[in-house]
Design an enzyme around this catalytic site. Structure first.
Site, PDB file in Angstrom:
ATOM      1  N   SER A  30     -17.148   7.006  43.594  1.00 33.22           N
ATOM      2  CA  SER A  30     -15.759   6.619  43.866  1.00 33.22           C
ATOM      3  C   SER A  30     -15.177   7.401  45.027  1.00 33.22           C
ATOM      4  CB  SER A  30     -14.918   6.818  42.609  1.00 33.22           C
ATOM      5  OG  SER A  30     -15.375   5.982  41.580  1.00 33.22           O
TER       6      SER A  30
ATOM      7  N   GLY B  55      -8.843  13.193  47.433  1.00 33.72           N
ATOM      8  CA  GLY B  55      -8.758  14.513  46.814  1.00 33.72           C
ATOM      9  C   GLY B  55      -9.122  15.616  47.793  1.00 33.72           C
TER      10      GLY B  55
ATOM     11  N   GLY C 271     -13.254   6.439  47.237  1.00 33.86           N
ATOM     12  CA  GLY C 271     -11.829   6.144  47.424  1.00 33.86           C
ATOM     13  C   GLY C 271     -10.971   7.253  46.837  1.00 33.86           C
ATOM     14  N   ASP C 272     -11.356   7.731  45.686  1.00 24.14           N
ATOM     15  CA  ASP C 272     -10.653   8.852  45.054  1.00 24.14           C
ATOM     16  C   ASP C 272     -11.042  10.193  45.674  1.00 24.14           C
ATOM     17  OD1 ASP C 272      -9.271   7.932  42.304  1.00 24.14           O
ATOM     18  OD2 ASP C 272     -11.073   6.749  42.611  1.00 24.14           O
ATOM     19  N   ILE C 273     -12.351  10.411  45.800  1.00 23.30           N
ATOM     20  CA  ILE C 273     -12.843  11.737  46.180  1.00 23.30           C
ATOM     21  C   ILE C 273     -12.358  12.154  47.565  1.00 23.30           C
ATOM     22  CG2 ILE C 273     -14.950  13.036  46.748  1.00 23.30           C
ATOM     23  CD1 ILE C 273     -16.310  11.493  44.404  1.00 23.30           C
TER      24      ILE C 273
END
Lengths: 399, 399
Positions: free
Chosen positions: B169, B176, B171-173
């Protein structure tokens, strides 16, 4: 494009020896946030990526995209005079950043221990393919190699298909991003203690760090994760669907969204169908669910469905090609595509800053430098070298 | 696994309201580097990802992999008492981190402006799908949606094939990771000026920021970038090849490596073959080159070729599945797979730290917390709440 350096890192000075992508990405992030980045390049030749196409009026669009906001000076680190000048500069910066193959800076006599003698508080960061230690340390790496070795390719690709490389060089970029965090953490420590340190970031390590739950899935279940296509391993539906035109991505992450999706697709009967009423049930009956949704979705074109699903509050998207990314109203509203005026190449478009800060916003304030653009000012200010000596050094190939 | 918090960020305290992946990844990076991360979760339920499989003795391996090194407290932010306690905690931390949908913290009455009243120097960071501003701001996003919308899927996939989602993922990492850099930059600015600020990171923006040269390629040439399979757009050969067993990745990034490759494959005649003697020529005659190399490569198995090419100094790799990643000697030597002892789940393996620092190395010093593990100590120390009151608050569902 503004014209002044700005951002939270104003006052931090970085001597940047990096080439191509991983290190330049780090220094771009820090320069965008206000650090003064002095990019040091080989005389005549410059960063390898200055020679990567496509070109806009002879200037590399590749180079321009990751080197905005930086200064450029030329210096031949193999010459004795070059080493001497380097140490003068090194004594006056907060950070040195390099991405040569491990061993190169030692061979040049400009490694961390040596630089500590002229600048004991220096933060010295190295990015390499495999890191400064370990059996592969001295090997050359490229993005594709670490993507293959680090596992991300092995979990990317069509279902039942072969592993697929990610379409941008995330082997480099992810390492560059970790390095920027490392440098700022070291800087904070130095503000507290006065002590600098050495930072070692490897592209391979960085790939392992972004595998998300794949390691856990393997070690807990014993099943080797495979490419899963455009589906999610534990949320259903969360995948691409065919329509009357191109595919769209739909993510109904919970039962409320499932219900909204069914209503929007005019198949309310599926909401309470016991095969699909909970996420685990939808996972268990995935193929039936997929087939039923496809029946509905092929009835309209992708952009019609996106409008309908958006209005219904169901997360969805076209699978944008780059031309569509540039036109996307949210991406435009967030200023994520920035126009830069380069003195030689003219106007060009590059990605903006994804870190939006309220008090000290960074900025793209300057196009990428031409080779040696800042020789005069930097060498005068930081090494006391005047016009005549500069000419002399140029003739000798030192700068 | 050591037992003490350590690293350059020792002394920084973070109140972390984030769930699932993007925000937890940020706070994991900062906790790994020594920050004290107090993870605030809903009583009884906790972070959504505590309920994501696979499970190891009822503990989510997903949750454990990104929440090591953190404390956990429970607090119901919808209750008046919960809000009151939250403000007490907020007054004593350096950073607040949240990844609710934009508008949620305002609705709770715990937004940046409100928290500034109890802690004027607070650094308050939000991660969201589309950001705090713009027409899509209030929409829900998931990883798959921003991968599709942001362009990375559109350039990933087999040649001539459909777009493919990246198997972790990112998109999240990636969001972050950008957020961690933003927080540290803001912290440095606060050390210099005493002033905090608000940081707004969007998953969609972050995807646009990692497209590398795709934007430049499109804007300069007018050609819309497509999935390019496992090849490189401008270096040849730099792709996967079949062998007598599985495929391998080979990257011969320059003419010297090309020459070494041909020698190792026992086809020296190709070195000086004018169709292949330079990188541009190899690009122009790519398909012939590929066919000729394949003829040689299908003669031995993948691991035999890797040994031969390694010895010859040609960058190459197997395309590792996750089991092979865990066995890789370089990844092991770099301590990139760490064993953690969880009090309930027992031993589990998670990814290590990719930022290696010489003076203040971070560490995985503690397994992920069980829900509310640190209620007693945190509430006593930071809110002066003793045993009896704690029991009372628990009964009322506040903690």
């Amino acid at each position: 494009m503004t014209q002044d350096r700005q951002g939270p890192l104003t006052g931090i000075r970085i001597l940047d020896l990096t080439r191509v992508l991983s290190g330049p990405y780090t220094s771009m992030m820090l320069a965008d946030l206000g650090a003064e980045v002095i990019k040091l390049e080989m005389p005549e030749i410059g960063d390898d990526s200055r020679h990567f196409g496509p070109f806009q009026k002879d200037e590399s669009a590749y180079f321009m995209s990751v080197n905005r906001n930086k200064k450029s000076i030329t210096l031949n680190l193999k010459s004795e005079k070059g080493k001497e000048i380097f140490k003068k500069l090194a004594a006056q910066v907060d950070v040195i950043l390099e991405n040569y193959r491990p061993g190169t800076m030692e061979k040049l006599g400009l490694d961390y221990d040596t630089i500590c003698q002229v600048n004991p508080g220096i933060i010295y960061a190295s990015i390499s393919g495999f890191g400064q230690t370990g059996p592969y340390s001295r090997r050359a790496a490229y993005d594709g190699i670490v993507q293959a070795m680090g596992g991300i390719m092995g979990i990317t690709g069509e279902k039942g298909g072969k592993p697929v490389k990610i379409g941008s060089s995330i082997g480099d970029i992810i390492a560059g991003m970790f390095c920027s965090t490392g440098i700022l953490a070291a800087y904070i420590h130095r503000q507290n203690t006065g002590k600098g340190q050495y930072i070692d970031v490897a592209m391979l390590d960085s790939q392992v760090a972004i595998l998300e739950n794949a390691i856990a899935r393997y070690t807990v279940t014993g099943k080797v994760p495979k490419p899963t296509g455009n589906t999610h391993t534990s949320i259903f539906p969360f995948e691409t669907f065919p329509t009357a035109s191109e595919d769209i991505m739909i993510a109904a992450g919970n039962d409320v969204l499932w219900s909204k999706l069914c209503t929007a697709l005019d198949c309310e009967e599926l909401i309470t169908d016991e095969r699909f009423s909970t996420n685990p049930e939808r996972g268990y009956h995935h193929d039936e669910m997929f087939a039923l949704l496809c029946e509905r979705l092929v009835g309209k074109k992708a952009d019609e469905w996106v409008k309908i699903l958006d209005d219904a509050g169901v997360p969805c998207s076209l699978i944008n090609t780059i031309d569509k990314v540039l036109e996307n109203p949210q991406i435009q509203a967030r200023n994520m595509i920035v126009e830069v005026e380069h003195p030689k190449a003219g106007k060009n478009l590059i990605a903006g800053l994804p870190i939006k800060m309220s008090l000290t916003p960074g900025a793209v304030y300057k196009a990428a430098p031409v080779l040696g653009e800042d020789n005069r000012s930097v060498y005068k200010e930081m090494a006391g070298i005047g016009e005549d000596e500069l000419e002399e050094l140029k003739k000798k190939g030192v700068i």
